[in-house]
Enzyme design. Sequence first.
Site, mmCIF file in Angstrom:
data_model
loop_
_atom_site.group_PDB
_atom_site.id
_atom_site.type_symbol
_atom_site.label_atom_id
_atom_site.label_comp_id
_atom_site.label_asym_id
_atom_site.label_seq_id
_atom_site.Cartn_x
_atom_site.Cartn_y
_atom_site.Cartn_z
ATOM 1 N N ASP A 191 46.380 62.250 53.823
ATOM 2 C CA ASP A 191 46.808 62.860 55.088
ATOM 3 C C ASP A 191 47.063 64.355 54.978
ATOM 4 O OD1 ASP A 191 46.684 60.292 56.128
ATOM 5 O OD2 ASP A 191 48.810 59.905 55.748
ATOM 6 N N LYS A 246 42.287 66.564 55.745
ATOM 7 C CA LYS A 246 40.881 66.618 55.325
ATOM 8 C C LYS A 246 39.941 66.606 56.526
ATOM 9 C CE LYS A 246 41.706 62.878 52.964
ATOM 10 N NZ LYS A 246 43.173 62.797 53.052
ATOM 11 N N GLY A 273 42.532 57.679 57.852
ATOM 12 C CA GLY A 273 42.637 58.091 59.255
ATOM 13 C C GLY A 273 42.519 59.600 59.262
ATOM 14 N N HIS A 274 41.382 60.112 59.696
ATOM 15 C CA HIS A 274 41.127 61.550 59.659
ATOM 16 C C HIS A 274 41.161 62.102 61.084
ATOM 17 C CE1 HIS A 274 39.021 61.241 55.468
ATOM 18 N NE2 HIS A 274 40.253 60.778 55.482
ATOM 19 N N GLN A 308 41.867 59.447 51.307
ATOM 20 C CA GLN A 308 43.113 59.330 50.547
ATOM 21 C C GLN A 308 43.386 60.640 49.782
ATOM 22 O OE1 GLN A 308 40.828 56.231 50.168
ATOM 23 N NE2 GLN A 308 41.776 56.035 52.158
HETATM 24 P P1 GDP Z 1 43.582 63.447 56.731
HETATM 25 O O1 GDP Z 1 43.741 61.971 56.518
HETATM 26 O O2 GDP Z 1 43.664 64.213 55.461
HETATM 27 O O3 GDP Z 1 42.368 63.806 57.525
HETATM 28 O O4 GDP Z 1 44.857 63.900 57.588
HETATM 29 P P2 GDP Z 1 45.479 63.122 58.853
HETATM 30 O O5 GDP Z 1 44.612 63.327 60.026
HETATM 31 O O6 GDP Z 1 45.826 61.724 58.496
HETATM 32 O O7 GDP Z 1 46.868 63.865 58.994
HETATM 33 C C1 GDP Z 1 46.968 65.227 59.194
HETATM 34 C C2 GDP Z 1 47.758 65.447 60.493
HETATM 35 O O8 GDP Z 1 48.167 66.793 60.576
HETATM 36 C C3 GDP Z 1 46.941 65.196 61.740
HETATM 37 O O9 GDP Z 1 47.784 64.759 62.761
HETATM 38 C C4 GDP Z 1 46.382 66.586 62.059
HETATM 39 O O10 GDP Z 1 46.064 66.749 63.425
HETATM 40 C C5 GDP Z 1 47.545 67.451 61.680
HETATM 41 N N1 GDP Z 1 47.222 68.787 61.168
HETATM 42 C C6 GDP Z 1 46.185 69.189 60.393
HETATM 43 N N2 GDP Z 1 46.327 70.468 60.043
HETATM 44 C C7 GDP Z 1 47.482 70.899 60.591
HETATM 45 C C8 GDP Z 1 48.194 72.148 60.563
HETATM 46 O O11 GDP Z 1 47.816 73.118 59.936
HETATM 47 N N3 GDP Z 1 49.382 72.190 61.249
HETATM 48 C C9 GDP Z 1 49.866 71.132 61.954
HETATM 49 N N4 GDP Z 1 51.022 71.272 62.579
HETATM 50 N N5 GDP Z 1 49.213 69.960 61.995
HETATM 51 C C10 GDP Z 1 48.057 69.835 61.317
HETATM 52 P P1 IMO Z 2 43.577 59.347 54.405
HETATM 53 O O1 IMO Z 2 42.112 59.368 54.079
HETATM 54 C C1 IMO Z 2 47.599 58.175 53.262
HETATM 55 C C2 IMO Z 2 48.012 54.434 51.007
HETATM 56 C C3 IMO Z 2 48.697 53.272 51.676
HETATM 57 C C4 IMO Z 2 49.298 52.578 50.484
HETATM 58 C C5 IMO Z 2 48.220 52.756 49.425
HETATM 59 C C6 IMO Z 2 47.273 51.564 49.275
HETATM 60 O O2 IMO Z 2 43.870 59.289 55.855
HETATM 61 O O3 IMO Z 2 44.285 60.447 53.697
HETATM 62 P P2 IMO Z 2 45.286 50.585 50.722
HETATM 63 O O4 IMO Z 2 45.243 50.156 52.158
HETATM 64 O O5 IMO Z 2 44.328 51.660 50.375
HETATM 65 O O6 IMO Z 2 45.206 49.433 49.778
HETATM 66 O O7 IMO Z 2 46.766 51.196 50.538
HETATM 67 O O8 IMO Z 2 47.483 53.907 49.799
HETATM 68 N N1 IMO Z 2 46.868 54.997 51.770
HETATM 69 C C7 IMO Z 2 46.893 56.178 52.399
HETATM 70 N N2 IMO Z 2 47.907 57.047 52.586
HETATM 71 N N3 IMO Z 2 46.366 58.466 53.715
HETATM 72 C C8 IMO Z 2 45.340 57.611 53.521
HETATM 73 O O9 IMO Z 2 44.062 57.932 53.830
HETATM 74 C C9 IMO Z 2 45.588 56.382 52.869
HETATM 75 N N4 IMO Z 2 44.827 55.321 52.530
HETATM 76 C C10 IMO Z 2 45.620 54.488 51.849
HETATM 77 O O10 IMO Z 2 49.681 53.715 52.591
HETATM 78 O O11 IMO Z 2 50.442 53.281 50.056
HETATM 79 MG MG MG Z 3 44.928 60.387 57.190
#
Ligand code: GDP
Ligand code: IMO
Ligand code: MG
Length: 423
Positions: A13, A16, A40-41, A224
């Site tokens: 998270d 990416k 979840g991207h 991840q």
């Molecule tokens: P990913 O899994 O690495 O793609 O990241 P996620 O989408 O799960 O989580 C990142 C969260 O931070 C999302 O809600 C994005 O919209 C938000 N986000 C990304 N970059 C920034 C930033 O620079 N500032 C803020 N406030 N939010 C951001």
């Molecule tokens: P993105 O790509 C954050 C965590 C789960 C749990 C562990 C194992 O959005 O960054 P799994 O379902 O893979 O067997 O869970 O890994 N986890 C993540 N945490 N971002 C993710 O993906 C994750 N994918 C799995 O919360 O701790």
């Molecule tokens: Mg994510």
Amino acid sequence: MAVDLLLGLQWGDEGKGKIVDVLTSKYNIIARFQGGPNAGHTLVFNGKKHVLHTIPSGIFHDNAINLVGNGVVIDPVIFKKELDKLEEQQIDYRKSLLISRKAHIILPTHRLLDAASEASKGKAKIGSTLKGIGPTYMDKTGRNGLRIGDLELSDWKERYRSLADKHESMISYYGVELEYDLNELETEFFKAVEVLKSLQLIDSEEYIHQAQKAGKSILAEGAQGSLLDIDFGTYPFVTSSNTTAAGACTGLGVAPNQIGDVFGIFKAYTTRVGSGPFPTELFDEDGETMSRVGNEFGATTGRARRCGWLDLVALKYACQVNGVTQLMMMKGDVLSGFKTLKVCTAYKYKGETITHLPYNIEPENLEPVYTEFNGWNEDLTEMSESAQLPKALNDYIAFLEKELEIPITIVSVGPDRKQTIFR
Ligand code: GDP
Ligand code: IMO
Ligand code: MG
């Protein structure tokens, strides 16, 4: 042409999806190499938020090919839902989306096994996303899995039945109460499988090889984060794939000497969702502020993310394991208003001060040692140039660059595509 990689350096998270979307205009092909719908991207542009789970984050760009590589595990039901959402946005994915025949399939019973395993562990549960990731990769390495290419075989349904039956007997082994209607789950599954079969299923390693020969630029999108890597993460509280750079080689069929830049993404602080050790975790007002201002809730499960200070010891480790060549710092805007910021620069470990990540980072053995920095009050979210960034933030960035010996080339100051500062 070399293949560039983009991966998360913390516990996922990091942002990416946002950065892949921002960089897609520079690439011909975006390829996911591991993980599955546990990811979840999030992408934000034109005032709208989009969350992708299995589909690469380049899908909103007209000219990019989006490839789901062999290292990915695919749940047809979730995949179909993602496609439905794209259709609502009038995204024409039929030409631009390719799927590797060697990618493994998540069956409904894999999800049930994930749930049964977690329930049986009680307090010691991994805190998985319950998407069936662990059981599917277990079947892959156990050489029992079903792959996308198997959908083209005449006897694939018999193969499915045999594996699903085996799973059902394994579920009863766990001895936990699990309510489910397999018929209903299978009806939905087979419907989604038909949709999947209508897409372009390819021998992706050959496709990538030819694309490279033809001079196409490729960006591999990680899921991840490095601390969730099956080998180098905080085992057993990890995911079941190699989330680090080497995973891109096995997950796409790209040779190690064909890897170009490695973009490492990190948040200006740290978050983690699910169980497992987290040395710099905060249980005070500062942690609550990060959670609230950063809106730290999982994009896949909606669970609250645990928050804490930046852990430079862990970040250095992740940079080493991945061979990071450029860093990208996300969510600096969330730290505006903190009087003092802390960065963990060492651990007190069994009475000694150490600066590497030891085998066991459970809290009983380990205490973070912090270096403090002045905070800043300026709102960063409207800033678009490096020159506008406050001095205290520049000092924070300069310290990280010096310690990590890698340049920070992007500072992200908000979720939107536009809120991205190139340095
Ligand atoms: P990913 O899994 O690495 O793609 O990241 P996620 O989408 O799960 O989580 C990142 C969260 O931070 C999302 O809600 C994005 O919209 C938000 N986000 C990304 N970059 C920034 C930033 O620079 N500032 C803020 N406030 N939010 C951001
Ligand atoms: P993105 O790509 C954050 C965590 C789960 C749990 C562990 C194992 O959005 O960054 P799994 O379902 O893979 O067997 O869970 O890994 N986890 C993540 N945490 N971002 C993710 O993906 C994750 N994918 C799995 O919360 O701790
Ligand atoms: Mg994510």
